[in-house]
Design an enzyme around this catalytic site. Structure first.
Site, PDB file in Angstrom:
ATOM      1  N   GLY A 498       0.823  -1.126  -0.038  1.00 41.68           N
ATOM      2  CA  GLY A 498       0.038   0.044  -0.001  1.00 41.68           C
ATOM      3  C   GLY A 498       0.833   1.272  -0.091  1.00 41.68           C
ATOM      4  O   GLY A 498       0.357   2.266   0.037  1.00 41.68           O
ATOM      5  N   PRO A 661       7.022  12.229  -4.471  1.00 35.59           N
ATOM      6  CA  PRO A 661       6.507  13.076  -3.306  1.00 35.59           C
ATOM      7  C   PRO A 661       5.261  12.854  -3.024  1.00 35.59           C
ATOM      8  O   PRO A 661       4.991  12.889  -1.671  1.00 35.59           O
ATOM      9  CB  PRO A 661       6.827  14.468  -3.795  1.00 35.59           C
ATOM     10  CG  PRO A 661       7.602  14.411  -5.101  1.00 35.59           C
ATOM     11  CD  PRO A 661       7.550  13.124  -5.554  1.00 35.59           C
ATOM     12  N   THR A 663       3.488   9.897  -2.752  1.00 32.56           N
ATOM     13  CA  THR A 663       3.400   8.449  -1.877  1.00 32.56           C
ATOM     14  C   THR A 663       4.258   8.662  -0.861  1.00 32.56           C
ATOM     15  O   THR A 663       4.077   8.215   0.265  1.00 32.56           O
ATOM     16  CB  THR A 663       4.009   7.266  -3.000  1.00 32.56           C
ATOM     17  OG1 THR A 663       5.065   7.554  -3.577  1.00 32.56           O
ATOM     18  CG2 THR A 663       2.679   6.751  -3.604  1.00 32.56           C
ATOM     19  N   GLN A 667       3.595   8.104   3.213  1.00 30.97           N
ATOM     20  CA  GLN A 667       4.367   7.546   4.068  1.00 30.97           C
ATOM     21  C   GLN A 667       4.870   8.102   5.401  1.00 30.97           C
ATOM     22  O   GLN A 667       4.688   7.581   6.536  1.00 30.97           O
ATOM     23  CB  GLN A 667       5.941   6.877   3.348  1.00 30.97           C
ATOM     24  CG  GLN A 667       5.554   5.930   2.172  1.00 30.97           C
ATOM     25  CD  GLN A 667       5.779   4.530   2.832  1.00 30.97           C
ATOM     26  OE1 GLN A 667       4.959   3.919   3.347  1.00 30.97           O
ATOM     27  NE2 GLN A 667       7.016   4.072   2.945  1.00 30.97           N
ATOM     28  N   GLY A 732      10.241   4.509   4.902  1.00 33.21           N
ATOM     29  CA  GLY A 732       9.142   3.703   5.369  1.00 33.21           C
ATOM     30  C   GLY A 732       8.844   3.873   6.892  1.00 33.21           C
ATOM     31  O   GLY A 732       7.642   3.668   7.296  1.00 33.21           O
ATOM     32  N   GLU A 733       9.735   4.109   7.625  1.00 34.65           N
ATOM     33  CA  GLU A 733       9.563   3.585   9.082  1.00 34.65           C
ATOM     34  C   GLU A 733      10.000   4.993   9.808  1.00 34.65           C
ATOM     35  O   GLU A 733       9.507   5.222  11.042  1.00 34.65           O
ATOM     36  CB  GLU A 733      10.424   2.650   9.708  1.00 34.65           C
ATOM     37  CG  GLU A 733       9.944   1.192   9.258  1.00 34.65           C
ATOM     38  CD  GLU A 733      10.692  -0.012   9.134  1.00 34.65           C
ATOM     39  OE1 GLU A 733      10.725  -0.502  10.479  1.00 34.65           O
ATOM     40  OE2 GLU A 733      11.632  -0.154   8.397  1.00 34.65           O
TER      41      GLU A 733
HETATM   42 MO1  MOS Z   1       9.479  -2.983   9.242  1.00 37.11          MO
HETATM   43  S1  MOS Z   1       9.029  -3.079  10.946  1.00 37.11           S
HETATM   44  O1  MOS Z   1      10.965  -3.648   8.777  1.00 37.11           O
HETATM   45  O2  MOS Z   1       8.396  -3.891   8.340  1.00 37.11           O
END
Ligand code: MOS
Length: 766
Positions: A498, A661, A663, A667, A732-733
């Site tokens: 997603g 930019p 997506t 995130q 991502g994190e």
């Molecule tokens: Mo992330 S916690 O490495 O999916």
């Protein structure tokens, strides 16, 4: 080199680089903002998903499929003395009840990171004997004609146990262990004598912080639909690694990994939880006995009982400083919890190692072992909760010193990595702070805690730093097929959970091959595709991009071998070739150009297929590579009820080039929203007397809903990292990291109350 300069008015060709991050800085990267890279593009699969046409794992219905349901243990430690399955077996529609008595004998699944392709969250053997290791462990699998029949029959399974009382965390503390490595870093390390430096420092803070358990709650439940065909197993999974799942399941059934075929084209969120858990193995084992296809979808409660969680942490953060704010000592120590069958120690001490210059440093992590679900990867494992302790302590020190917390951080900005002494690949955290402070209006922050009030509401502002390591996974490969129409299909076993992977990788492919976006297809989520991939560690974008760059180079090499004597490109080498407008050109003279269609026609080929592997990821060997963020927020705390409302958030990030930019914004925003949940509400309630999760549902496990989410602004430096494919580090994190402390620091600024124990619920402010 100027061919990639976006300001050049010559027709632009993208050079066929054979650069890899192991060759030193990418010489072209600073001018590589090109074509679609950096322009906001909507998810290519968005309309498809909204129309309900994207099939998720629980939407496949193989002929003759049975539905599965699990019965779970109600004790945490002990043995099953008797298990009565007769009522379940006699229930309508039931084909099979599988317990440890009739389950096939299977080797234990390969724990994540212990084998190159192992992705099991726990190495506990699955349903192999009468022993029980956590409350919620599956004790029976029921297969029936409908889900309702299976669920009902599972409720009829009766077990008797010989149970021992589970250890409490305090008891387990008597027997702490030193974990193995923490995301590649040692579990303990000391530079100088940090305790002595702390004692000698003219100013210091030394506090304890704690964070609770968190459970996975992806909207899509964990699910697998699978079928055996002789000794071949076909799975539609909700997965973060189709290649890892294929390999790991193959080991459990002692077949070759090529006999396990996993697809997972669409995933409704993963967040670290969609690795391999016992339900995969149980579904495959039951299907084998029943000789029918099976779907096993965990109930929402089942997700809490089966899938790993985030460990609680207890942290000590101590900082010693001079009057001018310079750090003499940083100490970050503490513990997390895991089981006897998993290895992940929530690496909360990573930020303390890479964020600040300090005269001395001590980090130590310990783990307590308890009989619970495994501690697993979840939304910036370690950093999300470790930054709460560290960044709260920085704020406490700033208060003590009477310094602006932004200035205190900038004053301790390191020139090189504080632990390794290596240079940073690229680091612009100070710029992120200055830009963020300006956008937020940090200058308006009330200097004195509790001094700004609007009726019942106390108003405060806070900030904190986020960071997350850059990773790129080894073993990535890509296959590109270019056809005579000039359409390129990329096949990579990447996962689209997603976040926009397909869209971003399509942009990269279109950019490199000089194709319009509609002439590119990125096929993904299939273990048959080449190479290994994992959607995790915020590493998938760079990992796949590295493979596409390599495959692009291989494709141009093959095309050049086909040109013959009378092409405009005859005589040119790969390094002299660029791509533009659906064909290849001479970089030095872009008018020398031939379309892909013409090149393939000339060679009498309908299509051309290449496979190439990405260069091994060695870029971190000589330098320190992280993504960075500065988070600012404003809160209102009700002076009468203690309720906290976050009014607005500004996240300012330094994560290399932002490829898409649109997506990327989602995130970062999504991460920040998770951070608000971590700060204010998320907590898995755990009864230590029974070692049982007490709130396994979305009605009792609180997460932010729309009303809890304020205006969130996100900005970024967009400075390319010359050591990564496409100049991008992970995004991502990092969004979640720093938010917990930013909220806590704002709550302090509003109220003068320092909450060191998450979540910041209203009882802690009254
Ligand atoms: Mo992330 S916690 O490495 O999916």
């Amino acid at each position: 080199m100027s061919q990639r300069d976006q300001d050049s008015d010559a027709p632009v060709g993208v050079a066929t680089e054979d650069w890899t991050p192991n060759d030193g800085p990418d010489p072209l990267i600073r001018r590589a903002k090109h074509g679609l890279i950096g322009t906001p593009v909507s998810r290519l699969d968005g309309a498809f998903k909204v129309a309900g046409e994207a099939r998720f794992a629980a939407e496949f219905v193989p002929e003759g499929m049975l539905y599965a349901a699990l019965a779970h243990s109600t004790i945490a430690t002990g043995r099953i003395t008797d298990i009565d399955t007769s009522a379940a077996e006699a229930a309508p529609g039931v084909s099979l009840v599988m317990t440890y008595r009739n389950a096939p004998r299977m080797p234990a699944p390969a724990l994540f990171m212990t084998q190159p392709k192992g992705v099991a969250g726990s190495s506990l053997p699955v349903m192999q004997d009468d022993s029980i290791h956590w409350s919620g462990e599956p004790i029976a699998v029921v297969l029936a004609d409908t889900q309702e029949q299976a669920t009902h029959a599972a409720s009829l399974v009766r077990a008797r146990y010989d149970s021992q009382p589970p250890q409490s965390l305090d008891e387990a503390k008597a027997d702490l262990e030193v974990p193995g490595n923490l995301a590649g870093e040692p579990p303990e390390l000391e530079i100088g004598d940090a305790e002595a430096a702390l004692a000698a420092a003219p100013h210091s803070v030394d506090e304890r912080y704690s964070t609770p358990r968190h459970s996975h709650n992806a909207i899509e439940l964990h699910t697998v639909t699978l079928a055996w065909d002789d000794d071949d197993l076909y799975l539609h999974d909700a997965s973060q690694s189709v290649t890892g799942t294929a390999w790991t399941i193959a080991q459990c059934f002692e077949i070759d990994e090529t006999q396990v075929h996993v697809t997972s084209p669409y995933v409704g969120g993963g967040f670290g939880g969609k690795t391999l858990w016992s339900h995969h193995i149980l579904a495959a084992a039951a299907a084998r006995i029943a000789e029918r296809p099976v779907r096993l979808t965990l109930s929402r409660e089942g997700v809490y009982r089966i899938v790993g969680w985030r460990s609680p942490t207890e942290q000590r953060v101590a900082i010693g400083a001079q009057a001018d704010g310079r750090f003499d000592a940083i100490i970050h120590t503490g513990l997390s919890v895991r089981t006897a069958h998993n290895a992940l120690a929530e690496p909360f001490s990573l930020p303390a190692r890479h964020l600040y210059a300090t005269g001395s440093l001590k980090v130590t992590q310990r783990v307590a072992k308890l009989p619970t679900v495994a501690n697993t990867f979840m939304r910036a494992p370690g950093e999300a909760v470790g930054s709460f302790g560290l960044e709260s302590a920085i704020d406490e020190l700033a208060e003590l010193l009477g310094m602006d917390p932004v200035e205190l951080r900038i004053r301790n900005e390191p020139q090189r990595d504080p632990v390794s002494g290596e240079p940073f690949s690229e680091r612009n955290l100070v710029k992120a702070y200055r830009d963020g402070a300006e956008r937020f209006g940090w200058a308006e922050r009330p200097e004195r805690p509790g001094s700004r009030r609007d009726g019942e509401w106390l108003i405060g502002m806070g900030c904190a730093t986020g960071m997350f390591p850059y990773f790129r996974f080894g073993g990535a490969a890509a296959r590109i097929t270019l056809n005579r129409v000039g359409h390129a299909t990329v096949e990579v076993p990447a996962l689209e959970m997603g976040m926009g992977t397909v869209t971003t990788q399509s942009l990269i492919t279109a950019d490199r091959l000089g194709l319009p976006l509609e002439r590119v297809t990125v096929a993904h989520g299939d273990s048959a595709f080449p190479g290994v991939m994992l959607a995790g560690g915020s590493a998938q974008t760079a990992s796949v991009a590295g493979a596409i760059i390599a495959a692009h180079h291989a494709l141009v090499t093959e095309l050049l071998a086909l040109v013959g004597d009378d092409s405009p490109l005859t005589g040119l080498t790969v390094e002299e070739i660029g791509s533009r407008d659906g064909g290849l050109c001479d970089l030095a003279d872009p008018q020398r150009w031939e379309s892909y269609t013409s090149l393939l026609e000339r060679a009498g080929r309908d299509e051309l297929t290449v496979v190439a592997s990405a260069a091994e990821p060695k870029e971190r060997e000589a330098r320190s590579m992280q993504s960075y963020g500065a988070v600012f927020c404003e809160v209102r705390v009700n002076a009468i009820t203690g309720e906290t409302r976050v009014e607005r958030v500004v996240g300012s990030y330094d994560c290399g080039r932002i490829l898409n930019p649109k997506t990327a914004l989602s995130q970062f925003r999504g991460g920040i929203i998770m951070g608000l949940g971590l700060a204010l509400m998320e907590e898995t309630q755990f009864d230590e007397r029974t070692a049982r999760i007490m709130n396994p549902s979305l009605s009792e496990y609180h997460m932010p809903v729309h009303m809890d989410v304020p205006r969130i602004e996100v900005i970024w430096t967009d400075i390319p990292d010359p050591y990564t494919p496409m100049g991008a580090r992970g995004i991502g994190e990092i969004g979640i990291v720093g938010v917990g402390a930013a909220v806590a620091n704002a709550v302090y600024n509003a109220t003068g109350r320092r909450v060191r124990d998450l979540p910041i619920t209203l009882d802690k402010l009254l």
